[in-house]
Design a protein around this motif. Sequence first.
Motif, mmCIF file in Angstrom:
data_model
loop_
_atom_site.group_PDB
_atom_site.id
_atom_site.type_symbol
_atom_site.label_atom_id
_atom_site.label_comp_id
_atom_site.label_asym_id
_atom_site.label_seq_id
_atom_site.Cartn_x
_atom_site.Cartn_y
_atom_site.Cartn_z
ATOM 1 N N ASP A 52 0.792 -1.223 0.000
ATOM 2 C CA ASP A 52 0.000 0.000 0.000
ATOM 3 C C ASP A 52 0.827 1.277 0.000
ATOM 4 O O ASP A 52 0.309 2.329 -0.342
ATOM 5 C CB ASP A 52 -0.985 0.006 1.173
ATOM 6 C CG ASP A 52 -0.300 -0.004 2.524
ATOM 7 O OD1 ASP A 52 0.887 -0.353 2.603
ATOM 8 O OD2 ASP A 52 -0.968 0.343 3.521
ATOM 9 N N ARG A 53 2.114 1.227 0.361
ATOM 10 C CA ARG A 53 2.911 2.455 0.447
ATOM 11 C C ARG A 53 4.223 2.322 -0.320
ATOM 12 O O ARG A 53 4.865 1.285 -0.296
ATOM 13 C CB ARG A 53 3.209 2.810 1.896
ATOM 14 C CG ARG A 53 1.937 3.033 2.735
ATOM 15 C CD ARG A 53 2.231 3.708 4.049
ATOM 16 N NE ARG A 53 2.383 5.145 3.894
ATOM 17 C CZ ARG A 53 1.374 6.012 3.772
ATOM 18 N NH1 ARG A 53 0.133 5.583 3.764
ATOM 19 N NH2 ARG A 53 1.603 7.292 3.641
ATOM 20 N N ALA A 89 3.713 -1.003 -4.447
ATOM 21 C CA ALA A 89 2.532 -0.175 -4.181
ATOM 22 C C ALA A 89 2.263 0.793 -5.324
ATOM 23 O O ALA A 89 1.108 1.020 -5.700
ATOM 24 C CB ALA A 89 2.718 0.597 -2.874
ATOM 25 N N ARG A 112 0.895 6.625 -0.080
ATOM 26 C CA ARG A 112 0.036 5.519 -0.518
ATOM 27 C C ARG A 112 0.130 5.400 -2.035
ATOM 28 O O ARG A 112 0.104 6.404 -2.742
ATOM 29 C CB ARG A 112 -1.412 5.760 -0.133
ATOM 30 C CG ARG A 112 -1.692 5.595 1.318
ATOM 31 C CD ARG A 112 -3.205 5.547 1.558
ATOM 32 N NE ARG A 112 -3.477 5.204 2.922
ATOM 33 C CZ ARG A 112 -3.343 3.989 3.458
ATOM 34 N NH1 ARG A 112 -2.955 2.993 2.709
ATOM 35 N NH2 ARG A 112 -3.597 3.765 4.716
ATOM 36 N N SER A 114 -2.085 4.411 -4.058
ATOM 37 C CA SER A 114 -3.308 4.952 -4.668
ATOM 38 C C SER A 114 -3.268 6.479 -4.733
ATOM 39 O O SER A 114 -3.722 7.071 -5.717
ATOM 40 C CB SER A 114 -4.543 4.489 -3.887
ATOM 41 O OG SER A 114 -4.444 4.882 -2.528
ATOM 42 N N ASP A 115 -2.681 7.134 -3.718
ATOM 43 C CA ASP A 115 -2.554 8.599 -3.738
ATOM 44 C C ASP A 115 -1.573 9.041 -4.816
ATOM 45 O O ASP A 115 -1.792 10.052 -5.492
ATOM 46 C CB ASP A 115 -2.094 9.128 -2.378
ATOM 47 C CG ASP A 115 -3.144 8.964 -1.294
ATOM 48 O OD1 ASP A 115 -4.331 8.737 -1.634
ATOM 49 O OD2 ASP A 115 -2.778 9.047 -0.106
#
Length: 163
Positions: A52-53, A89, A112, A114-115
Amino acid sequence: MGTLPPEPNAALIKLAFFQGLDPDEQDLILKRFRPEHHNAGTVIFLQDQPADRLYLLVSGQVEIVFKPYDGEQLTVSLIDPGGVFGWSAALGRSGYTSSARCAADSECLSIRGSDLRRMCEEHPATGVVLLERLAEAIAQRLTSTHEHVMELLRQGIRPVPES
């Protein structure tokens, strides 16, 4: 895991990852990263854990460790300041392909995945620069990892003396 004390952005933008970006791009990127402090020996993430990161190492050293299903774990890379790790990620992979463990007290910036992907969509010009830098970091690490694994194989495979 703790957070870093506030640092001036000037110290962070000296990292190669941020060089050449205009101040607006630097601010756009830095406000999305989270500062982290990890003590020596801390495992930042484990192999197969959800990815995730993405991490950027500011100071210290991080060891990338791979555990094949049929063997002992191997240190495949050492990340030095300015290096990027956890890029599974950024690629949107479901899990990390290796573990990351601090070889020394370390300061990181993390974002993140996604960010990061959303920022690239919303700010395509900055996104292109970030993706180029990420691709460069990945390519350098893959080259380094390949050389390290070859050396491990050379050490582990000894020619049998002829009789």
